[in-house]
Write a protein that holds these residues in place. Structure first.
Motif, PDB file in Angstrom:
ATOM      1  N   TRP A  14       0.823  -1.206   0.000  1.00  0.00           N
ATOM      2  CA  TRP A  14       0.000   0.000   0.000  1.00  0.00           C
ATOM      3  C   TRP A  14       0.862   1.264   0.000  1.00  0.00           C
ATOM      4  O   TRP A  14       1.715   1.461   0.853  1.00  0.00           O
ATOM      5  CB  TRP A  14      -0.917  -0.023   1.212  1.00  0.00           C
ATOM      6  CG  TRP A  14      -1.836   1.144   1.350  1.00  0.00           C
ATOM      7  CD1 TRP A  14      -2.766   1.568   0.441  1.00  0.00           C
ATOM      8  CD2 TRP A  14      -1.917   2.030   2.457  1.00  0.00           C
ATOM      9  NE1 TRP A  14      -3.427   2.661   0.925  1.00  0.00           N
ATOM     10  CE2 TRP A  14      -2.924   2.968   2.162  1.00  0.00           C
ATOM     11  CE3 TRP A  14      -1.240   2.113   3.665  1.00  0.00           C
ATOM     12  CZ2 TRP A  14      -3.282   3.981   3.032  1.00  0.00           C
ATOM     13  CZ3 TRP A  14      -1.594   3.127   4.538  1.00  0.00           C
ATOM     14  CH2 TRP A  14      -2.601   4.048   4.214  1.00  0.00           C
ATOM     15  N   LEU A  15       0.673   2.111  -0.985  1.00  0.00           N
ATOM     16  CA  LEU A  15       1.339   3.410  -1.150  1.00  0.00           C
ATOM     17  C   LEU A  15       2.857   3.324  -1.234  1.00  0.00           C
ATOM     18  O   LEU A  15       3.566   4.260  -0.895  1.00  0.00           O
ATOM     19  CB  LEU A  15       0.923   4.378  -0.026  1.00  0.00           C
ATOM     20  CG  LEU A  15      -0.551   4.745   0.056  1.00  0.00           C
ATOM     21  CD1 LEU A  15      -0.791   5.699   1.223  1.00  0.00           C
ATOM     22  CD2 LEU A  15      -1.066   5.346  -1.231  1.00  0.00           C
ATOM     23  N   ALA A  26      -2.625  11.066  -2.444  1.00  0.00           N
ATOM     24  CA  ALA A  26      -3.088   9.736  -2.826  1.00  0.00           C
ATOM     25  C   ALA A  26      -4.133   9.763  -3.939  1.00  0.00           C
ATOM     26  O   ALA A  26      -4.705   8.729  -4.257  1.00  0.00           O
ATOM     27  CB  ALA A  26      -3.638   9.010  -1.604  1.00  0.00           C
ATOM     28  N   ALA A  29      -4.316   6.955  -6.383  1.00  0.00           N
ATOM     29  CA  ALA A  29      -3.630   5.779  -5.822  1.00  0.00           C
ATOM     30  C   ALA A  29      -4.633   4.635  -5.727  1.00  0.00           C
ATOM     31  O   ALA A  29      -5.779   4.826  -5.358  1.00  0.00           O
ATOM     32  CB  ALA A  29      -3.069   6.105  -4.445  1.00  0.00           C
ATOM     33  N   GLN A  67      -2.256  10.029   7.428  1.00  0.00           N
ATOM     34  CA  GLN A  67      -3.226  10.464   6.423  1.00  0.00           C
ATOM     35  C   GLN A  67      -4.001  11.634   7.036  1.00  0.00           C
ATOM     36  O   GLN A  67      -4.576  11.500   8.120  1.00  0.00           O
ATOM     37  CB  GLN A  67      -4.190   9.321   6.105  1.00  0.00           C
ATOM     38  CG  GLN A  67      -5.279   9.672   5.131  1.00  0.00           C
ATOM     39  CD  GLN A  67      -6.330   8.581   5.077  1.00  0.00           C
ATOM     40  OE1 GLN A  67      -6.969   8.313   6.070  1.00  0.00           O
ATOM     41  NE2 GLN A  67      -6.482   7.956   3.923  1.00  0.00           N
TER      42      GLN A  67
END
Length: 70
Positions: A14-15, A26, A29, A67
């Motif tokens: 993830w990311l 993001a 994403a 985040q």
């Protein structure tokens, strides 16, 4: 609005395209995470109090992903 602090384990993809120390958004994403949530903050919310002896595991080699939504 709120902030979430994730614990991304070493093998979670993830990311992974985000470069450390470089601003990243993001948008676009793909993928979801199975990462554990270490903390959540919303303006005006109270502190989280855990019972004595309780802790959250941050595995060796894990990344902390912050985040933030405005």
């Amino acid at each position: 609005h709120h902030a979430v602090l994730y614990v991304r384990e070493r093998d979670d993809p993830w990311l992974r395209s985000a470069k450390p120390g470089v601003y990243f958004t993001a948008e676009g994403a793909s993928g979801r995470t199975k990462s554990d949530i270490l903390a959540v903050y919303t303006p005006g919310s109270g502190a989280v109090h855990l019972p004595p002896g309780m802790a959250k595991l941050i595995p060796a080699g894990a990344d902390l992903i912050l985040q933030i939504h405005y």
